[in-house]
Design a protein around this motif. Structure first.
Motif, short mmCIF file in Angstrom:
data_model
loop_
_atom_site.label_atom_id
_atom_site.label_comp_id
_atom_site.label_asym_id
_atom_site.label_seq_id
_atom_site.Cartn_x
_atom_site.Cartn_y
_atom_site.Cartn_z
N THR B 107 35.03 25.29 45.88
CA THR B 107 34.15 25.09 44.72
C THR B 107 34.10 26.30 43.79
O THR B 107 34.23 26.18 42.57
CB THR B 107 32.72 24.76 45.20
OG1 THR B 107 32.78 23.59 46.01
CG2 THR B 107 31.79 24.50 44.02
N ARG B 110 37.07 27.01 41.33
CA ARG B 110 37.48 26.01 40.34
C ARG B 110 36.44 25.93 39.23
O ARG B 110 35.27 26.17 39.45
CB ARG B 110 37.59 24.63 41.01
CG ARG B 110 38.49 24.65 42.22
CD ARG B 110 38.41 23.34 42.96
NE ARG B 110 38.95 22.25 42.16
CZ ARG B 110 38.85 20.99 42.50
NH1 ARG B 110 38.21 20.64 43.59
NH2 ARG B 110 39.36 20.05 41.74
N THR B 111 36.90 25.61 38.04
CA THR B 111 35.95 25.36 36.97
C THR B 111 35.72 23.86 36.89
O THR B 111 36.42 23.08 37.53
CB THR B 111 36.46 25.87 35.62
OG1 THR B 111 37.66 25.17 35.32
CG2 THR B 111 36.72 27.36 35.67
N ARG B 112 34.72 23.48 36.09
CA ARG B 112 34.30 22.08 36.12
C ARG B 112 35.40 21.11 35.69
O ARG B 112 35.55 20.04 36.27
CB ARG B 112 33.07 21.91 35.23
CG ARG B 112 32.50 20.52 35.24
CD ARG B 112 31.03 20.50 35.03
NE ARG B 112 30.33 20.97 36.21
CZ ARG B 112 29.70 22.12 36.32
NH1 ARG B 112 29.66 22.93 35.30
NH2 ARG B 112 29.11 22.47 37.43
N VAL B 113 36.18 21.49 34.69
CA VAL B 113 37.19 20.55 34.19
C VAL B 113 38.57 20.85 34.74
O VAL B 113 39.51 20.13 34.49
CB VAL B 113 37.23 20.57 32.64
CG1 VAL B 113 36.02 19.87 32.08
CG2 VAL B 113 37.32 21.99 32.12
N ASP B 114 38.64 21.95 35.52
CA ASP B 114 39.92 22.36 36.05
C ASP B 114 40.39 21.40 37.13
O ASP B 114 39.61 20.88 37.90
CB ASP B 114 39.75 23.75 36.65
CG ASP B 114 41.03 24.54 36.57
OD1 ASP B 114 41.96 24.04 35.89
OD2 ASP B 114 41.11 25.62 37.14
N GLY B 115 41.67 21.18 37.20
CA GLY B 115 42.21 20.32 38.26
C GLY B 115 42.35 21.08 39.56
O GLY B 115 41.85 22.18 39.73
N TRP B 116 43.03 20.46 40.46
CA TRP B 116 43.27 21.00 41.79
C TRP B 116 44.59 21.74 41.74
O TRP B 116 45.61 21.18 41.36
CB TRP B 116 43.30 19.83 42.76
CG TRP B 116 43.49 20.15 44.19
CD1 TRP B 116 44.62 19.95 44.93
CD2 TRP B 116 42.52 20.71 45.09
NE1 TRP B 116 44.39 20.34 46.22
CE2 TRP B 116 43.13 20.81 46.34
CE3 TRP B 116 41.19 21.12 44.94
CZ2 TRP B 116 42.46 21.32 47.45
CZ3 TRP B 116 40.53 21.63 46.03
CH2 TRP B 116 41.16 21.72 47.29
#
Lengths: 345, 286
Positions: B107, B110-116
């Motif tokens: 968590t 990663r940023t909110r809109v960032d993918g995996w």
């Protein structure tokens, strides 16, 4: 494990189901209209913004009466049902995840009862309340939600259990106020009771516009925060240790769910069971991951409400749709409860 | 180990909860790449001390610093990139599969809109393999045993790739095989330069796997140092209020502590009590 392709496939499939259902719903009624004609009428009614203003891109030749019945009479109601259902589906999903409680529904923090106080006050004492019905209901919903939140918060923290209990207590209090007003309702009693039962028969394009104006940004918030909602399900302390700003995330989720519920209730009254049952059913089908659960519960909510309202509309005497959602939803839910392990949430 | 700047510092930390002093002026430093065990009786404040380091409890006075940054002034995400926690137990309400739970350890990366990203995938796979949870990665968490769930939480913490690891009773519900496996893994993580602080009830496991032991009782630090200096009869009697025999394990050479009940002893208890008696002498000879 979450797969983006899975989300797209489910959302695409359910969108198609909803769209087909909307066409079929618009074709039935006192005057039957062929679904293809309905489809043409819907396309004719479609407007798109261009540089030179709003433009109708389609101009199929169909009977004037069919066009009016579809785009002025039936479609506003169907579109309102769909958008309210989507709003309640999202709000219910967010609330159940937020509270980690299978009994949570969109009205859990007093939003619906707050709206009822506002709406019934306008209906019963029209001279004393200087707002339109919708605005009074919307304001009542938000005041109730803010009050419950403020009561349950202490030192920047809002324990979920306290919020739940404060919600129940405020709902009871506001319910008493509604009952008291109904005692003095006199001639307007029937209208007030009808509003309380949930209804879509007063639909108009302007109401659809109001719902969509709130729905689009708040659905966006719910989708953006769907991964955070998953993390929150591990418990607030674990969520914090993996890096979630817990209290801020809770506030954002609560605001989006409350606004969605408030706008739905203010245009359509208290429609029960959509926000409770639909997320459960979708969780059984697609699993607990909110990245797929939020969009699918939204579309399923819209589909369920359009179907229920079509049934309400077609009966010998028109029923408030809230009765139909409960009549259809409760037995189905009980069946699932017996058939599958719903109690583990 | 003490020549480098400490990775984790508790500086005069006091915590009050409901008018009770849970921690009273605890000062403690943990060097990078070392494993510290927090031991002490039930209710001593071990868990609270861990919770001040991951920001779940704010000290009334004093500060906790990670790499010289006060925990209180660090955002949750920045904190989670620095310190990972393996909680004692957790409520995994909805039935996510194991891999999804471990992926939640990412968590903070990663940023909110960032993918995996590939890095996320690598971290999750490595964590699953290292904790031997890969074999049930696709099973729902609800179908696992308590011990298996604990290893999943360990995997989630490893996926955070944080330099400091906090463990609250990591071996409590594990079988003896996985107790040793888990603590050996913590040792090898320390060898890679990570720092670990673990609250452990089992003094023998603590003595065997940790560089240092901090003995806590009634919210205060009784002693801190290498196991051989801390786990003495006198210290243990002071902390636990029970007679103990401290001896050396014939195979591992680690200290073993045996608590005595009335009538346990084959000889007079006074012979084996405190700093006297043959077993104690044997261990101090090391």
């Amino acid at each position: 494990m979450y797969r983006r392709a899975q989300v797209i496939a489910w959302s695409g499939g359910l969108s198609t189901v909803l769209l087909v259902l909307m066409v079929l719903a618009a074709s039935v009624g006192t005057v039957a209209i062929h679904p293809i004609v309905v489809g043409k009428a819907m396309l004719n009614a479609l407007v798109v913004p261009t540089l030179s203003g709003w433009v109708h891109p389609f101009g199929f030749a169909i009977a004037e009466t069919s066009q009016v019945i579809v785009s002025e009479l039936r479609l506003p109601r169907i579109a309102l049902g769909a958008s309210v259902g989507v709003a309640l589906g999202i709000a219910g999903t967010v609330m159940q995840g937020f509270f980690r409680n299978p009994m949570a529904d969109p009205s859990i923090i007093g939003v619906s009862t707050g709206a009822a106080v506002g709406a019934v006050a306008v209906i019963v004492f029209p001279f004393a309340v200087p707002f339109s019905l919708q605005w009074a209901a919307f304001a009542g919903a938000l005041v109730a939600a803010v009050a419950v939140y403020a009561i349950a918060s202490q030192g920047g923290r809002t324990p979920v259990a306290t919020l739940l209990l404060a919600g129940v207590a405020v709902q009871t209090l506001l319910g008493a106020i509604v009952s008291y007003m109904l005692l003095h309702a006199g001639d307007s009693l029937q209208r007030a009771v009808y509003w309380l039962m949930g209804h879509l028969h007063t639909a108009s394009w302007s109401k659809v516009g109001i719902v969509v104006a709130v729905l689009v940004p708040m659905a966006g918030v719910a989708l953006l925060y769907s991964r955070d909602l998953n993390v929150l399900l591990m418990g607030e302390e674990d969520a914090h240790t993996v890096g979630l700003e817990v209290e801020r995330t809770k506030r954002i989720l609560l605001v989006s769910a409350s606004l969605l519920t408030a706008v739905a209730v203010s245009v359509a009254g208290v429609i029960g069971f959509v926000g409770l049952v639909v997320p459960h059913v979708m969780r059984l089908i697609v699993g607990p991951d909110h990245r797929i659960l939020v969009p699918t519960a939204a579309l399923a909510g819209g589909t369920f409400l359009v179907a229920a309202d079509t049934a309400a509309r077609l009966g010998p005497a028109e029923l408030p749709v809230g009765i139909v959602t409960a009549l259809l939803g409760a037995p189905f839910f009980l069946y699932l409860l017996r058939d599958r392990e719903v109690h583990r949430l | 180990m003490t020549t480098e700047a400490p990775a984790l510092v508790f500086d005069d930390v006091s915590v009050r909860l409901d008018d009770t002093n849970v921690l009273d002026s605890v000062t403690l430093e943990v060097g990078p790449g070392s494993v510290l065990a927090l031991v002490g009786p039930n209710g001593a404040g071990k868990t609270t001390l861990i919770r001040t380091a991951n920001g779940l409890v704010e000290p009334e006075t004093g500060t906790v610093r990670l790499d010289d940054e006060p925990v209180a002034r660090t955002s949750a995400a920045a904190l989670a990139r620095r310190v990972a926690t393996v909680p004692q137990e957790t409520t995994l309400g909805f039935d996510f599969d194991v891999r999804s739970i471990v992926a939640m350890g990412r968590t903070a990366h990663r940023t909110r809109v960032d993918g995996w990203h590939e890095g996320d995938d690598r971290a999750v796979t490595a964590a699953l393999e290292r904790t031997e949870t890969a074999e049930f990665a696709d099973r729902p968490v609800g179908s696992l045993s308590g011990g298996e769930r604990q290893r999943v939480l360990m995997a989630r913490a490893l996926a955070q790739e944080a330099p400091v690891l906090l463990l609250d009773e990591p071996t409590a519900s594990l079988d003896i095989n996985h107790q040793v496996a888990t603590l050996s893994m913590v040792r090898s993580l320390a060898a890679e330069g990570r720092t670990a602080v673990a609250a452990i009830h089992d003094l023998n496991l603590a003595a065997r796997f940790c560089d240092e032991i901090a003995l806590v009782a009634d919210g205060s630090l009784v002693a801190v140092g290498p196991p051989v200096d801390v786990l003495t009869g006198a210290n243990l009697t002071a902390a636990y209020g029970v007679e103990t025999v401290v001896s050396e394990h014939p195979v591992t050479g680690a200290i073993i502590v045996t608590a005595l009940a009335d009538g346990d002893s084959r000889g007079p208890v006074s012979d084996r009590r405190g700093q006297t008696g043959p077993p104690e002498t044997a261990s101090t000879d090391r």
